[in-house]
Design an enzyme around this catalytic site. Sequence first.
Site, PDB file in Angstrom:
ATOM      1  N   ASP A  99       0.805  -1.196   0.079  1.00  0.00           N
ATOM      2  CA  ASP A  99       0.035   0.171  -0.080  1.00  0.00           C
ATOM      3  C   ASP A  99       0.854   1.190  -0.248  1.00  0.00           C
ATOM      4  O   ASP A  99       2.152   1.158   0.670  1.00  0.00           O
ATOM      5  CB  ASP A  99      -0.791   0.003   1.281  1.00  0.00           C
ATOM      6  CG  ASP A  99      -0.095   0.098   2.561  1.00  0.00           C
ATOM      7  OD1 ASP A  99       0.690  -0.581   2.673  1.00  0.00           O
ATOM      8  OD2 ASP A  99      -0.692   0.624   3.493  1.00  0.00           O
ATOM      9  N   GLU A 163       0.118  -1.334   5.653  1.00  0.00           N
ATOM     10  CA  GLU A 163       1.192  -0.928   6.366  1.00  0.00           C
ATOM     11  C   GLU A 163       0.893   0.359   6.946  1.00  0.00           C
ATOM     12  O   GLU A 163       1.163   0.814   7.970  1.00  0.00           O
ATOM     13  CB  GLU A 163       2.581  -1.272   5.900  1.00  0.00           C
ATOM     14  CG  GLU A 163       3.642  -0.830   6.935  1.00  0.00           C
ATOM     15  CD  GLU A 163       4.182   0.402   7.044  1.00  0.00           C
ATOM     16  OE1 GLU A 163       4.756   0.961   7.859  1.00  0.00           O
ATOM     17  OE2 GLU A 163       3.859   1.545   6.046  1.00  0.00           O
TER      18      GLU A 163
HETATM   19 ZN   LIG Z   1       6.440   2.160   4.387  1.00  0.00          ZN
END
Ligand SMILES: [Zn+2]
Length: 480
Positions: A99, A163
């Site tokens: 992401d 994340e």
């Molecule tokens: Zn990162």
Amino acid sequence: MGWTLLTGVPGARGEEPPAQAAYPARLLAELIRFPSVNPPGGEGALAARIVAELDAAGLETRLIATPRLDPNDPPRAAAWARLPGTGDGRPLILLSHLDVVPADPEAWQTPPFAGVIEDGFVYGRGALDAKGVTAVHLAALLRLAQEGTPLERDILFLATPDEETGGLLGARYVVEEYPELLGNAEFLLTEGGSIRPARASLGGGPPVPSLWGITITEKGPCWLELTTRGKAGHGSAPRPDAAIPRLIAALDRVRRIESPIRVLDEVADMFRVLAPDAPREDRVGFASLASSLEKDPAFRRRFLLNPGYNALVRNTISITVLAAGSSTNVVPGEARARLDARLLPGESCEDFAGAVRDVIADPAVEVETLLSFPSRSSPADTPLFEAIQRVADRLDPEAIVVPRMIGGFTDAHWFRERQIVAYGFVPRWLGRADTGGIHGIDEKVSVENLVAGVDTLVAIIRELDAPQVGPPPANEAPAP
Ligand SMILES: [Zn+2]
């Protein structure tokens, strides 16, 4: 940037990178074209593309569907692959995330999701954070697979979603739901540390050697929400105990909190290493950080004025969200604020929230914890750290390898919790000017950095597998 400027980079002696070496750059450009902006992430198609690449190389792979926040969101997934070893060592995990944070195309020179390769750079959101890491990990794995000689340990590739918003629906999900995919892993490498290139001294002194920063610990988040309630009513008749004035009074106390200074050994070591290159008046302070912060008020003031330095020696609080009211003439019944507090290793969010409550000293202000996990550290005296040290020595005998702490957090802690030694380290040579694109505009990484990153990562993995202790044979190339 010329191909020769990365002092200490193997093979960087004036020649152009060989054609096959551009693979990680082409791959990265393709990964950037999947706009996996989180939220909602939608990393599913990207993960599938990566798994297809690994499948084509004959590796054992898994496409792991992961949860979405909303059933209408596009699919999310993690990509996993295994390069089997002989079983004589425990696995090493190469972890990255799929992401990215949003990018405003208006503010960028090149479209953030076009994946443009130009003038020796790959441009786009994620070039550094962290699709560039995914590309280097993947290319290194394929290189090791092509060579055919099995290593002692399995090398596990893992690229997870989510994340950037905390990893609950990404790394944590995989760790909890698919522990078998981690095997009995001993080590993990992920984002969070890089190599500051060697360069001429700013003050005309001897050249400053390259600095390999290996992140062994991170601060822990302690995210808090403050809520005040009061009587709703008409804006024409104000009351001092209304929700918003109460919240403002509480926040005014919060913003004045000055957490005590605590210098961890890792942090002291890092500044000691940086001392020779510090501005002249700060050299002594850097070299003996703890005592200088205590005894030298002028140094202390200068040091703490740097927000990045300040964050490394104390707990911090940023007031990041305010929410209350929607009409100018209506007094709302409720007001909220969110605090992003980051705690040093060894501190508890529960205690910290209690201290915040004490400072606010108003029982009508609720303090609730939104997210917290304790900061965890990995030891620096391990075969993996030594392997990185030896590879650094071989590439650049002057290189300094230093364990360090970062103020932010990555997904490493989910693995440290499982007793896996996790280091934030990606072998890429980044000066201060190179990292501005992380969560900023015009994010980019040089092709030579990707190429050298793959070479160096392969060298580290081989070194971990079969340590070459002692001087290298005379005919060995100075480079991987
Ligand atoms: Zn990162």
